[in-house]
Design a protein around this motif. Structure first.
Motif, PDB file in Angstrom:
ATOM      1  N   LEU A  10       0.894  -1.179   0.103  1.00  0.00           N
ATOM      2  CA  LEU A  10       0.021  -0.005   0.233  1.00  0.00           C
ATOM      3  C   LEU A  10       1.077   1.439   0.121  1.00  0.00           C
ATOM      4  O   LEU A  10       0.581   2.346  -0.824  1.00  0.00           O
ATOM      5  CB  LEU A  10      -0.913   0.062   1.272  1.00  0.00           C
ATOM      6  N   THR A  11       1.802   1.181   0.894  1.00  0.00           N
ATOM      7  CA  THR A  11       2.786   2.420   0.797  1.00  0.00           C
ATOM      8  C   THR A  11       3.376   2.735  -0.678  1.00  0.00           C
ATOM      9  O   THR A  11       3.794   3.914  -0.910  1.00  0.00           O
ATOM     10  CB  THR A  11       3.817   2.218   2.037  1.00  0.00           C
ATOM     11  N   ALA A  12       4.043   1.548  -1.021  1.00  0.00           N
ATOM     12  CA  ALA A  12       4.372   1.615  -2.624  1.00  0.00           C
ATOM     13  C   ALA A  12       3.525   2.227  -3.528  1.00  0.00           C
ATOM     14  O   ALA A  12       3.912   3.134  -4.356  1.00  0.00           O
ATOM     15  CB  ALA A  12       5.077   0.354  -2.997  1.00  0.00           C
ATOM     16  N   LEU A  13       2.399   1.834  -3.524  1.00  0.00           N
ATOM     17  CA  LEU A  13       1.332   2.367  -4.398  1.00  0.00           C
ATOM     18  C   LEU A  13       0.951   3.895  -4.186  1.00  0.00           C
ATOM     19  O   LEU A  13       0.950   4.490  -5.000  1.00  0.00           O
ATOM     20  CB  LEU A  13      -0.099   1.726  -4.064  1.00  0.00           C
ATOM     21  N   ALA A  14       1.286   4.235  -2.927  1.00  0.00           N
ATOM     22  CA  ALA A  14       0.727   5.569  -2.355  1.00  0.00           C
ATOM     23  C   ALA A  14       1.952   6.717  -2.950  1.00  0.00           C
ATOM     24  O   ALA A  14       1.757   7.811  -3.583  1.00  0.00           O
ATOM     25  CB  ALA A  14       0.800   5.762  -0.797  1.00  0.00           C
ATOM     26  N   ALA A  15       3.306   5.792  -2.583  1.00  0.00           N
ATOM     27  CA  ALA A  15       4.499   6.608  -3.199  1.00  0.00           C
ATOM     28  C   ALA A  15       4.504   6.848  -4.745  1.00  0.00           C
ATOM     29  O   ALA A  15       5.032   7.907  -5.065  1.00  0.00           O
ATOM     30  CB  ALA A  15       5.447   6.122  -2.655  1.00  0.00           C
ATOM     31  N   ARG A  16       3.971   6.189  -5.656  1.00  0.00           N
ATOM     32  CA  ARG A  16       4.240   6.067  -6.954  1.00  0.00           C
ATOM     33  C   ARG A  16       3.190   6.906  -7.562  1.00  0.00           C
ATOM     34  O   ARG A  16       3.111   7.163  -8.660  1.00  0.00           O
ATOM     35  CB  ARG A  16       4.094   4.691  -7.505  1.00  0.00           C
ATOM     36  N   ARG A  17       1.930   7.111  -6.786  1.00  0.00           N
ATOM     37  CA  ARG A  17       0.720   7.848  -7.383  1.00  0.00           C
ATOM     38  C   ARG A  17       0.890   9.640  -7.234  1.00  0.00           C
ATOM     39  O   ARG A  17       1.472   9.837  -6.438  1.00  0.00           O
ATOM     40  CB  ARG A  17      -0.497   7.286  -6.674  1.00  0.00           C
ATOM     41  N   ALA A  18       0.251  10.114  -7.944  1.00  0.00           N
ATOM     42  CA  ALA A  18      -0.112  11.373  -7.908  1.00  0.00           C
ATOM     43  C   ALA A  18      -1.103  11.879  -6.893  1.00  0.00           C
ATOM     44  O   ALA A  18      -1.709  10.674  -6.151  1.00  0.00           O
ATOM     45  CB  ALA A  18      -0.382  12.170  -9.157  1.00  0.00           C
ATOM     46  N   ALA A  19      -1.605  12.881  -6.669  1.00  0.00           N
ATOM     47  CA  ALA A  19      -2.532  13.322  -5.745  1.00  0.00           C
ATOM     48  C   ALA A  19      -3.705  13.167  -6.085  1.00  0.00           C
ATOM     49  O   ALA A  19      -4.725  13.894  -6.867  1.00  0.00           O
ATOM     50  CB  ALA A  19      -2.337  14.700  -5.179  1.00  0.00           C
ATOM     51  N   ASP A  20      -4.237  11.825  -5.720  1.00  0.00           N
ATOM     52  CA  ASP A  20      -5.693  11.492  -6.211  1.00  0.00           C
ATOM     53  C   ASP A  20      -6.179  10.397  -5.199  1.00  0.00           C
ATOM     54  O   ASP A  20      -5.482  10.287  -3.952  1.00  0.00           O
ATOM     55  CB  ASP A  20      -5.715  10.720  -7.815  1.00  0.00           C
ATOM     56  N   ALA A  21      -7.418  10.129  -5.505  1.00  0.00           N
ATOM     57  CA  ALA A  21      -8.241   9.389  -4.392  1.00  0.00           C
ATOM     58  C   ALA A  21      -7.576   7.967  -4.075  1.00  0.00           C
ATOM     59  O   ALA A  21      -7.323   7.464  -2.877  1.00  0.00           O
ATOM     60  CB  ALA A  21      -9.689   9.091  -5.006  1.00  0.00           C
ATOM     61  N   LEU A  22      -7.029   7.278  -5.070  1.00  0.00           N
ATOM     62  CA  LEU A  22      -6.207   6.066  -4.764  1.00  0.00           C
ATOM     63  C   LEU A  22      -4.881   6.302  -3.908  1.00  0.00           C
ATOM     64  O   LEU A  22      -4.971   5.497  -3.156  1.00  0.00           O
ATOM     65  CB  LEU A  22      -5.714   5.537  -6.310  1.00  0.00           C
ATOM     66  N   ALA A  59       9.706   5.297   6.121  1.00  0.00           N
ATOM     67  CA  ALA A  59      10.792   6.429   5.916  1.00  0.00           C
ATOM     68  C   ALA A  59      11.547   6.218   4.324  1.00  0.00           C
ATOM     69  O   ALA A  59      11.582   7.049   3.515  1.00  0.00           O
ATOM     70  CB  ALA A  59      12.035   6.100   6.623  1.00  0.00           C
ATOM     71  N   ALA A  60      11.518   5.040   3.768  1.00  0.00           N
ATOM     72  CA  ALA A  60      12.007   4.596   2.422  1.00  0.00           C
ATOM     73  C   ALA A  60      10.655   5.287   1.579  1.00  0.00           C
ATOM     74  O   ALA A  60      11.276   5.927   0.559  1.00  0.00           O
ATOM     75  CB  ALA A  60      12.004   3.197   2.255  1.00  0.00           C
ATOM     76  N   SER A  61       9.654   5.116   1.810  1.00  0.00           N
ATOM     77  CA  SER A  61       8.496   5.451   0.844  1.00  0.00           C
ATOM     78  C   SER A  61       8.432   6.748   0.864  1.00  0.00           C
ATOM     79  O   SER A  61       8.195   7.451  -0.181  1.00  0.00           O
ATOM     80  CB  SER A  61       7.224   4.831   1.395  1.00  0.00           C
ATOM     81  N   ALA A  62       8.604   7.450   2.120  1.00  0.00           N
ATOM     82  CA  ALA A  62       8.542   8.915   2.031  1.00  0.00           C
ATOM     83  C   ALA A  62       9.823   9.634   1.430  1.00  0.00           C
ATOM     84  O   ALA A  62       9.573  10.694   0.673  1.00  0.00           O
ATOM     85  CB  ALA A  62       8.470   9.453   3.615  1.00  0.00           C
ATOM     86  N   ALA A  63      10.701   8.927   1.335  1.00  0.00           N
ATOM     87  CA  ALA A  63      12.035   9.491   0.501  1.00  0.00           C
ATOM     88  C   ALA A  63      11.796   9.384  -0.896  1.00  0.00           C
ATOM     89  O   ALA A  63      12.076  10.403  -1.657  1.00  0.00           O
ATOM     90  CB  ALA A  63      13.367   8.530   0.736  1.00  0.00           C
ATOM     91  N   VAL A  76       3.061  12.876   5.193  1.00  0.00           N
ATOM     92  CA  VAL A  76       2.184  11.919   6.083  1.00  0.00           C
ATOM     93  C   VAL A  76       3.178  10.528   6.446  1.00  0.00           C
ATOM     94  O   VAL A  76       3.128  10.265   7.405  1.00  0.00           O
ATOM     95  CB  VAL A  76       0.951  11.440   5.447  1.00  0.00           C
ATOM     96  N   LEU A  77       3.915  10.008   5.333  1.00  0.00           N
ATOM     97  CA  LEU A  77       4.727   8.962   5.694  1.00  0.00           C
ATOM     98  C   LEU A  77       5.908   9.210   6.737  1.00  0.00           C
ATOM     99  O   LEU A  77       6.301   8.293   7.500  1.00  0.00           O
ATOM    100  CB  LEU A  77       5.121   8.219   4.386  1.00  0.00           C
ATOM    101  N   ALA A  78       6.551  10.365   6.626  1.00  0.00           N
ATOM    102  CA  ALA A  78       7.641  10.753   7.240  1.00  0.00           C
ATOM    103  C   ALA A  78       6.965  10.908   8.800  1.00  0.00           C
ATOM    104  O   ALA A  78       7.344  10.435   9.670  1.00  0.00           O
ATOM    105  CB  ALA A  78       8.142  12.314   6.868  1.00  0.00           C
ATOM    106  N   CYS A  79       5.888  11.514   9.011  1.00  0.00           N
ATOM    107  CA  CYS A  79       5.266  11.477  10.382  1.00  0.00           C
ATOM    108  C   CYS A  79       4.813  10.124  10.858  1.00  0.00           C
ATOM    109  O   CYS A  79       5.193   9.655  12.110  1.00  0.00           O
ATOM    110  CB  CYS A  79       3.966  12.349  10.322  1.00  0.00           C
ATOM    111  N   ALA A  80       4.655   9.175  10.042  1.00  0.00           N
ATOM    112  CA  ALA A  80       4.247   7.916  10.472  1.00  0.00           C
ATOM    113  C   ALA A  80       5.476   7.171  10.806  1.00  0.00           C
ATOM    114  O   ALA A  80       5.563   6.340  11.754  1.00  0.00           O
ATOM    115  CB  ALA A  80       3.682   6.888   9.295  1.00  0.00           C
ATOM    116  N   SER A  81       6.538   7.424  10.104  1.00  0.00           N
ATOM    117  CA  SER A  81       8.080   6.772  10.582  1.00  0.00           C
ATOM    118  C   SER A  81       8.311   7.341  11.832  1.00  0.00           C
ATOM    119  O   SER A  81       8.789   6.487  12.679  1.00  0.00           O
ATOM    120  CB  SER A  81       8.980   7.255   9.205  1.00  0.00           C
ATOM    121  N   VAL A  82       8.168   8.444  12.018  1.00  0.00           N
ATOM    122  CA  VAL A  82       8.608   9.117  13.488  1.00  0.00           C
ATOM    123  C   VAL A  82       7.624   8.634  14.382  1.00  0.00           C
ATOM    124  O   VAL A  82       8.298   8.291  15.442  1.00  0.00           O
ATOM    125  CB  VAL A  82       8.468  10.699  13.481  1.00  0.00           C
TER     126      VAL A  82
END
Length: 804
Positions: free
Chosen positions: A474-486, A524-528, A538-544
């Protein structure tokens, strides 16, 4: 050759000329009245009335002759008809027995015949509203004739059976009457209303079963649909549509109850046939209906078809498998996309399909919720040992034996969403719909896997690993997508899945460490690599936050208490301080630093029970705030925060050490801090006095005030009051906020402490009525000078605002 206009055009011309003549006559009459007034009272010399302008005269000439208000006419006609109806009912019920049978028949026959004939005569004389009122009375008289006929001619017959025959006869009579007098608007709608009863009364008379009643209602609804589709006039069609909705819905509700409560396949066949016929009737009614009505008809038809087809096999299956049957039937409704049907009907059928799918998903949702949040309800405790299977870690949150089909239901729903995303772009050309379908596919697929782990009672290690893999996907999909509902959906599901994996890992110590560290690295990797800054933040905050969990788990593994673990948690805050200095995007750096600040708050909460460790944590937080203040964009907030943290650390340390004379420790620090602040302010007067002198003053004055409140002697409060007075005067003289506010506050509190015993004695000596009286006088004084007090307060605020 002279042109002869048609009658309608000639009538309009005549109305126009008559209106013009009436307007001219009105003008002449007005002039005549004025002349008479002049002749009768010459001394008054009234002004002549203003003659109508040519434009207003033209408007008056063109306007048709207006009849009296139709509202008043209608009220009079309704009241008249109502009184006649009451009189007729009273005559039938109370005065009937005073006449013989011949007289009764003659009176009713004459009155009814006259009432039926009168509307035709009234229409011929151009009185349509009166004709409508008399026609309604005539229709009522026919009902009374039927009642009288039963009482006189056939008193021994069954009342329900006679009502069925009488209502059918009234339908025929009213339909014929309305067809002959086509200008009347009430007989045909009344015939439609009467048509709702013959079959229902017939079923009642023959003591039909629930299925018979349902069929009677459905046939009535079918007749209403036919009338609504081909009837004459909007009143007839609206009445027929209303009747079709009422009788059809009642019939389908009875059929649904019978289908669901059937004992077996054979018992469900009859209700299934009824529901199938109801679906046909609903779609037929929607075929020619306008807009929203067609959509609603498609929805009802689709739901009835699902209940009809799915109810037969579902009668032989347990409920959790019956849900799957209904879901498959609902999915089959999507075949309407390949048929040539009106578009509103198609959308209605698709809405029915979506409703069935949504209902099945809601049925399976508790299984997914139990798989995610169930470990929090397990009473065994944290790190009690790895359980044997997934259900042992989740607990008896749901009856697993009745939820076996939940993964299949969710998988089928995910497949439907995926098909909508991939294969039907022509039906749903908007990109937003396709993205929403993709988001639905991700959510339903994720839930199907979680439900599968639960119902199959997967081994504990496998369940933990699969949940981590789901979060990674799920994080990989979110990192590869643009700002949309998916992307938003994937981020939300990843965060919820991470929470579920963390709760599941609490059962075993190694699993807790492995999952928390894996989540830190994964987020952290997904946020990068994320493409969208919002997703990255959001992913960076989740990593923290997961880092906080790691440090707490490490402290627990080392056997440290909560206060001893607090400094370890501050390592996360230190990492966010370094990360914020390196990140170039403010929209990512600020959320990460705020998450680090939350970690510092957690550390303070852990150490609050131990004074020395709380002072240590406050001091370390001050160091981190000072490091943050080195950056120009954070200096305004972090600088003051660092000073406050250092001061608070000193206070807590003194209190924890049991120091009774804090001035010996705080005064040298205050003097040094005051000197540093003074030097800084001389070099750069821009910073406020709170930054330059606030920490130095608060370092000594606040602890001294705390000690002075518990000191029974007079020397310390006196010295503190003198010092506070000096600081207050210096702040007022130099126009500095910090000395003025701090010195004034300490002086007021110190004086209140000294005056408190005397004030208590004075209040004890006063009578009980004195305090309310004094308060009332004060309120009166303030109220009398309210505006002046507002001006004074405004001037004080402006003067205080000009201070530094």
């Amino acid at each position: 050759m002279r042109h002869v206009p048609p009658p309608a055009e000639e009538l309009a011309l005549l109305d126009h000329e008559l209106a013009r003549l009436d307007a001219r006559r009105l003008q002449l009459l007005s002039r005549r009245a004025w002349l008479l007034s002049v002749l009768r009272a010459p001394a008054a010399a009234p002004q002549p009335p203003r003659a109508p302008s040519p434009r207003s005269y033209a408007r008056t000439a063109q306007a048709p002759v207006r009849t009296p208000a139709r509202g008043t006419q209608n009220v009079l006609l309704v009241l008249g008809g109502l009184l006649l109806a009451v009189a007729a009912i009273a005559f039938t019920l109370f005065s009937w027995g005073e006449m013989g049978i011949a007289g009764r028949s003659a009176v009713l026959a004459v009155v009814t015949a006259g009432a039926l004939v009168a509307p035709a005569l009234l229409l011929g004389r151009g009185l349509p509203s009166t004709a409508e009122a008399v026609a309604v009375l005539a229709l009522l008289l026919t009902v009374l004739d039927a009642i009288a006929l039963h009482a006189v001619a056939a008193p021994g017959t069954d009342g329900i059976a006679f009502s069925a025959v009488a209502s059918a006869v009234l339908v025929a009579v009213w339909t014929l009457y309305g067809s002959l007098l086509g200008r009347l608007r009430t007989p045909l709608p009344f015939a439609v209303v009467a048509g709702q009863f013959p079959l229902v009364f017939t079923a009642w008379a023959v003591e039909a079963s629930a299925t018979g009643f349902a069929w009677a209602l459905l046939v009535t609804a079918a007749a209403d649909v036919a009338v609504a589709s081909w009837g004459r006039g909007p009143a007839v069609r609206v009445t027929a549509y209303t009747g079709a909705v009422l009788t059809g819905l009642i019939s389908l509700a009875l059929g649904l109850v019978l289908s669901v409560s059937a004992d077996g396949v054979s018992g469900a066949v009859g209700p299934g046939a009824l529901l199938t016929a109801g679906a046909v009737v609903a779609v037929a009614g929607a075929w020619r209906a306008p807009g929203v009505t067609a959509v609603l008809g498609g929805v009802v038809g689709g739901l009835a078809a699902v209940a009809a087809v799915g109810g037969v096999p579902a009668a032989a299956l347990p409920w959790h498998w019956a849900v799957l049957v209904y879901l498959l039937c609902g999915a089959a409704l999507s075949a309407v996309l390949r048929l040539r049907v009106p578009r509103p009907v198609m959308w209605g059928v698709l809405g029915a399909s979506a409703s069935v799918v949504a209902g099945a998903v809601l049925w399976a949702a508790p299984v997914v919720a139990a798989a995610l949040l169930g470990p929090a309800s397990v009473p065994a405790g944290v790190w009690s040992g790895a359980p044997g299977g997934f259900r042992d870690a989740v607990g008896p949150a749901v009856p697993w034996s009745g939820s076996v089909s939940a993964p299949v239901v969710l998988a089928v729903a995910a497949g439907l969403a995926a098909a909508l995303h991939l294969r039907w772009p022509r039906v749903l050309p908007e990109k937003g719909w396709r993205v929403a379908a993709a988001a639905g596919t991700a959510v339903l697929g994720w839930g199907a896997v979680l439900a599968l782990l639960a119902v199959t009672d997967a081994p504990y290690a496998v369940a933990v690993g699969v949940e981590l893999v789901l979060v990674a996907v799920l994080t990989a999909l979110a990192a590869r997508r643009a700002a949309d509902a998916l992307a938003v959906t994937c981020v939300v599901c990843a965060l919820v899945g991470a929470l579920g994996a963390g709760l599941l890992a609490l059962a075993a110590e190694p699993a807790t460490h492995a999952v928390s560290v894996a989540l830190v690295l994964l987020f952290a990797a997904s946020a990068a690599v994320a493409r969208v800054p919002a997703v990255r933040s959001v992913l960076a905050c989740a990593s923290v936050l997961c880092g906080v969990a790691v440090t707490c788990a490490v402290g627990a593994s080392l056997g440290w208490s909560a206060p001893h673990t607090a400094p370890l948690v501050l390592l996360v805050t230190a990492a966010t301080v370094l990360l914020g200095a390196r990140l170039k995007e403010p929209e990512v750096a600020l959320p990460a630093e705020l998450a680090g600040a939350f970690a510092a708050v957690v550390a303070l909460g852990l150490s609050v029970t131990d004074g020395p460790f709380l002072a240590l944590v406050l001091g370390l937080c001050g160091v981190l705030a000072s490091a943050t203040a080195l950056r120009p964009e954070r200096r305004s907030v972090a600088g003051g925060l660092a000073a406050a943290l250092f001061v608070a650390a000193a206070w807590v340390r003194l209190a924890a050490s049991g120091v009774t004379d804090p001035e010996a420790y705080t005064l040298p620090v205050s003097v040094a801090a005051f000197a540093v602040g003074h030097v800084r302010r001389r070099r750069n007067p821009a910073p406020s006095s709170w930054v330059s002198y606030g920490p130095a003053l608060a370092m000594t004055m606040v602890p001294s005030l705390v000690v002075a409140w518990g000191d029974p002697h007079w020397l310390r409060p006196l010295l503190l009051g003198v010092a506070a007075l000096a600081v207050t005067l210096a702040g007022a003289r130099l126009r500095l906020q910090a000395p003025l506010v701090l010195g004034g506050s300490v002086l007021a509190l110190d004086g209140l402490h000294e005056l408190a015993p005397h004030v208590v004695q004075v209040f004890d000596a006063l009578p009980r009525w004195a305090p309310p009286a004094l308060a009332g006088l004060l309120l009166l004084a303030v109220g009398a000078t309210y505006e002046q007090r507002l001006r004074d307060a405004r001037r004080v605020r402006e003067s205080f605002g000009r201070m530094r």
